[in-house]
Design a protein around this motif. Sequence first.
Motif, PDB file in Angstrom:
ATOM      1  N   ARG A 123     -20.574 -14.219  28.551  1.00 39.78           N
ATOM      2  CA  ARG A 123     -19.744 -14.536  29.724  1.00 39.78           C
ATOM      3  C   ARG A 123     -18.268 -14.265  29.422  1.00 39.78           C
ATOM      4  NH1 ARG A 123     -18.579 -20.362  32.026  1.00 39.78           N
ATOM      5  NH2 ARG A 123     -17.723 -19.777  34.038  1.00 39.78           N
ATOM      6  N   VAL A 124     -17.805 -14.682  28.257  1.00 41.01           N
ATOM      7  CA  VAL A 124     -16.407 -14.477  27.869  1.00 41.01           C
ATOM      8  C   VAL A 124     -16.122 -12.984  27.697  1.00 41.01           C
ATOM      9  CG1 VAL A 124     -14.706 -14.874  26.032  1.00 41.01           C
ATOM     10  CG2 VAL A 124     -16.129 -16.773  26.867  1.00 41.01           C
ATOM     11  N   THR A 125     -16.989 -12.286  26.992  1.00 39.09           N
ATOM     12  CA  THR A 125     -16.811 -10.850  26.790  1.00 39.09           C
ATOM     13  C   THR A 125     -16.797 -10.118  28.126  1.00 39.09           C
ATOM     14  OG1 THR A 125     -17.799 -10.924  24.592  1.00 39.09           O
ATOM     15  CG2 THR A 125     -17.815  -8.784  25.713  1.00 39.09           C
ATOM     16  N   ASP A 126     -17.722 -10.442  29.015  1.00 38.65           N
ATOM     17  CA  ASP A 126     -17.769  -9.799  30.334  1.00 38.65           C
ATOM     18  C   ASP A 126     -16.485 -10.044  31.115  1.00 38.65           C
ATOM     19  OD1 ASP A 126     -20.292  -8.854  29.751  1.00 38.65           O
ATOM     20  OD2 ASP A 126     -21.348 -10.295  31.043  1.00 38.65           O
ATOM     21  N   MET A 127     -15.967 -11.279  31.072  1.00 35.82           N
ATOM     22  CA  MET A 127     -14.746 -11.602  31.798  1.00 35.82           C
ATOM     23  C   MET A 127     -13.574 -10.783  31.263  1.00 35.82           C
ATOM     24  SD  MET A 127     -11.636 -13.602  31.613  1.00 35.82           S
ATOM     25  CE  MET A 127     -11.930 -14.713  30.268  1.00 35.82           C
ATOM     26  N   ILE A 128     -13.414 -10.744  29.954  1.00 31.11           N
ATOM     27  CA  ILE A 128     -12.295  -9.988  29.366  1.00 31.11           C
ATOM     28  C   ILE A 128     -12.449  -8.499  29.645  1.00 31.11           C
ATOM     29  CG2 ILE A 128     -11.205  -9.307  27.183  1.00 31.11           C
ATOM     30  CD1 ILE A 128     -11.778 -12.209  26.226  1.00 31.11           C
ATOM     31  N   TYR A 188     -13.050 -15.785  20.647  1.00 28.42           N
ATOM     32  CA  TYR A 188     -13.452 -17.001  19.929  1.00 28.42           C
ATOM     33  C   TYR A 188     -12.721 -18.228  20.465  1.00 28.42           C
ATOM     34  CZ  TYR A 188     -15.397 -13.684  16.522  1.00 28.42           C
ATOM     35  OH  TYR A 188     -16.099 -12.674  15.906  1.00 28.42           O
ATOM     36  N   CYS A 189     -11.420 -18.083  20.766  1.00 28.08           N
ATOM     37  CA  CYS A 189     -10.663 -19.213  21.321  1.00 28.08           C
ATOM     38  C   CYS A 189     -11.273 -19.692  22.638  1.00 28.08           C
ATOM     39  CB  CYS A 189      -9.211 -18.809  21.591  1.00 28.08           C
ATOM     40  SG  CYS A 189      -8.186 -18.623  20.149  1.00 28.08           S
ATOM     41  N   ILE A 190     -11.543 -18.752  23.524  1.00 33.11           N
ATOM     42  CA  ILE A 190     -12.090 -19.110  24.834  1.00 33.11           C
ATOM     43  C   ILE A 190     -13.476 -19.711  24.677  1.00 33.11           C
ATOM     44  CG2 ILE A 190     -12.798 -18.205  27.082  1.00 33.11           C
ATOM     45  CD1 ILE A 190     -10.515 -16.112  26.770  1.00 33.11           C
ATOM     46  N   ARG A 191     -14.303 -19.107  23.835  1.00 38.80           N
ATOM     47  CA  ARG A 191     -15.647 -19.647  23.590  1.00 38.80           C
ATOM     48  C   ARG A 191     -15.583 -21.074  23.070  1.00 38.80           C
ATOM     49  NH1 ARG A 191     -18.688 -15.716  19.721  1.00 38.80           N
ATOM     50  NH2 ARG A 191     -19.998 -17.569  19.597  1.00 38.80           N
ATOM     51  N   LYS A 192     -14.698 -21.309  22.114  1.00 40.48           N
ATOM     52  CA  LYS A 192     -14.572 -22.646  21.530  1.00 40.48           C
ATOM     53  C   LYS A 192     -14.191 -23.666  22.600  1.00 40.48           C
ATOM     54  CE  LYS A 192     -12.256 -25.295  17.962  1.00 40.48           C
ATOM     55  NZ  LYS A 192     -11.364 -25.267  16.819  1.00 40.48           N
ATOM     56  N   GLN A 193     -13.251 -23.297  23.458  1.00 42.52           N
ATOM     57  CA  GLN A 193     -12.797 -24.218  24.493  1.00 42.52           C
ATOM     58  C   GLN A 193     -13.849 -24.430  25.583  1.00 42.52           C
ATOM     59  OE1 GLN A 193      -8.295 -24.640  24.593  1.00 42.52           O
ATOM     60  NE2 GLN A 193      -8.608 -22.429  24.796  1.00 42.52           N
ATOM     61  N   LEU A 194     -14.822 -23.545  25.645  1.00 48.46           N
ATOM     62  CA  LEU A 194     -15.960 -23.732  26.558  1.00 48.46           C
ATOM     63  C   LEU A 194     -17.078 -24.537  25.899  1.00 48.46           C
ATOM     64  CD1 LEU A 194     -16.165 -20.205  28.218  1.00 48.46           C
ATOM     65  CD2 LEU A 194     -15.568 -22.359  29.355  1.00 48.46           C
ATOM     66  N   GLY A 195     -16.874 -24.905  24.626  1.00 50.86           N
ATOM     67  CA  GLY A 195     -17.861 -25.726  23.925  1.00 50.86           C
ATOM     68  C   GLY A 195     -18.880 -24.945  23.129  1.00 50.86           C
ATOM     69  N   MET A 198      -8.910 -20.498  28.973  1.00 48.48           N
ATOM     70  CA  MET A 198      -7.940 -19.453  28.623  1.00 48.48           C
ATOM     71  C   MET A 198      -6.565 -20.020  28.307  1.00 48.48           C
ATOM     72  SD  MET A 198      -8.645 -16.231  31.157  1.00 48.48           S
ATOM     73  CE  MET A 198      -7.889 -17.051  32.534  1.00 48.48           C
ATOM     74  N   GLU A 199      -6.426 -21.330  28.367  1.00 43.82           N
ATOM     75  CA  GLU A 199      -5.122 -21.951  28.123  1.00 43.82           C
ATOM     76  C   GLU A 199      -4.939 -22.304  26.656  1.00 43.82           C
ATOM     77  OE1 GLU A 199      -3.436 -24.579  30.800  1.00 43.82           O
ATOM     78  OE2 GLU A 199      -3.691 -23.083  32.370  1.00 43.82           O
ATOM     79  N   LEU A 200      -3.700 -22.188  26.213  1.00 44.32           N
ATOM     80  CA  LEU A 200      -3.332 -22.573  24.861  1.00 44.32           C
ATOM     81  C   LEU A 200      -3.623 -24.060  24.689  1.00 44.32           C
ATOM     82  CD1 LEU A 200      -1.916 -21.243  22.391  1.00 44.32           C
ATOM     83  CD2 LEU A 200       0.224 -22.125  23.305  1.00 44.32           C
ATOM     84  N   PRO A 201      -4.449 -24.417  23.710  1.00 44.84           N
ATOM     85  CA  PRO A 201      -4.751 -25.845  23.528  1.00 44.84           C
ATOM     86  C   PRO A 201      -3.503 -26.612  23.100  1.00 44.84           C
ATOM     87  CG  PRO A 201      -5.867 -24.518  21.848  1.00 44.84           C
ATOM     88  CD  PRO A 201      -5.135 -23.577  22.746  1.00 44.84           C
ATOM     89  N   ALA A 202      -3.448 -27.883  23.469  1.00 43.88           N
ATOM     90  CA  ALA A 202      -2.305 -28.711  23.065  1.00 43.88           C
ATOM     91  C   ALA A 202      -2.305 -28.845  21.553  1.00 43.88           C
ATOM     92  CB  ALA A 202      -2.398 -30.077  23.725  1.00 43.88           C
ATOM     93  N   SER A 203      -1.124 -28.828  20.986  1.00 36.44           N
ATOM     94  CA  SER A 203      -1.018 -28.969  19.528  1.00 36.44           C
ATOM     95  C   SER A 203      -0.950 -30.443  19.160  1.00 36.44           C
ATOM     96  CB  SER A 203       0.235 -28.252  19.017  1.00 36.44           C
ATOM     97  OG  SER A 203       1.386 -28.941  19.455  1.00 36.44           O
ATOM     98  N   ALA A 204      -0.987 -30.714  17.890  1.00 32.82           N
ATOM     99  CA  ALA A 204      -0.875 -32.092  17.394  1.00 32.82           C
ATOM    100  C   ALA A 204       0.481 -32.680  17.781  1.00 32.82           C
ATOM    101  CB  ALA A 204      -1.065 -32.133  15.884  1.00 32.82           C
ATOM    102  N   GLU A 205       1.478 -31.815  17.958  1.00 32.27           N
ATOM    103  CA  GLU A 205       2.827 -32.273  18.352  1.00 32.27           C
ATOM    104  C   GLU A 205       2.920 -32.514  19.845  1.00 32.27           C
ATOM    105  OE1 GLU A 205       2.659 -29.172  16.403  1.00 32.27           O
ATOM    106  OE2 GLU A 205       2.576 -30.531  14.697  1.00 32.27           O
ATOM    107  N   GLY A 206       1.837 -32.158  20.586  1.00 35.63           N
ATOM    108  CA  GLY A 206       1.790 -32.437  22.019  1.00 35.63           C
ATOM    109  C   GLY A 206       2.424 -31.402  22.913  1.00 35.63           C
TER     110      GLY A 206
END
Length: 152
Positions: free
Chosen positions: A39-44, A70-77, A143-151
């Motif tokens: 799904r991620v590969t197809d979207m990109i 990999y980032c997008i996949r990870k955030q999709l679980g 597709m969003e940059l995950p929040a960092s530990a610094e918020g």
Amino acid sequence: MVQTGWKDGEIAAVHGVTISAVGKRRREQNLYKKPVAARVTDMINDVWNVKTTSGGDSHHARRPLQGLKYCIRKQLGDELSPPQERRAQNLIDRLRREDAVLDYDRETPQGVFFVPRTPEDGRRLMRWPAGKPLPSADLQAAMELPASAEGD
């Protein structure tokens, strides 16, 4: 058979066909072994029209593009291997450090570029082409940059 975990070779043996025939049939029916990755590969690929050729000028395996997937996949679980996790984290770290996003130009040898983040990019990992409809809400969030530990 695919949905219950049979391998292509096992399915081919039962039906007396080649493994590639089973793979072709699966793709025709949108049955993927790794549905999130597909799904991620197809979207990109749909958004950027990523160059995928058998020669050395293909862009689909470029490190930044793999990291983006990999980032997008990870955030999709999706479950990633340790090397995939590292590649995803390295990309996130670089995007934060350089305040950048990934952009794509099919006509260049490199294909994928780190470019300065603009207000139009928001928190996206990738530059979204003007005029292209956005994907489903879950893909947009992934597709969003995950929040960092610094918020940030």
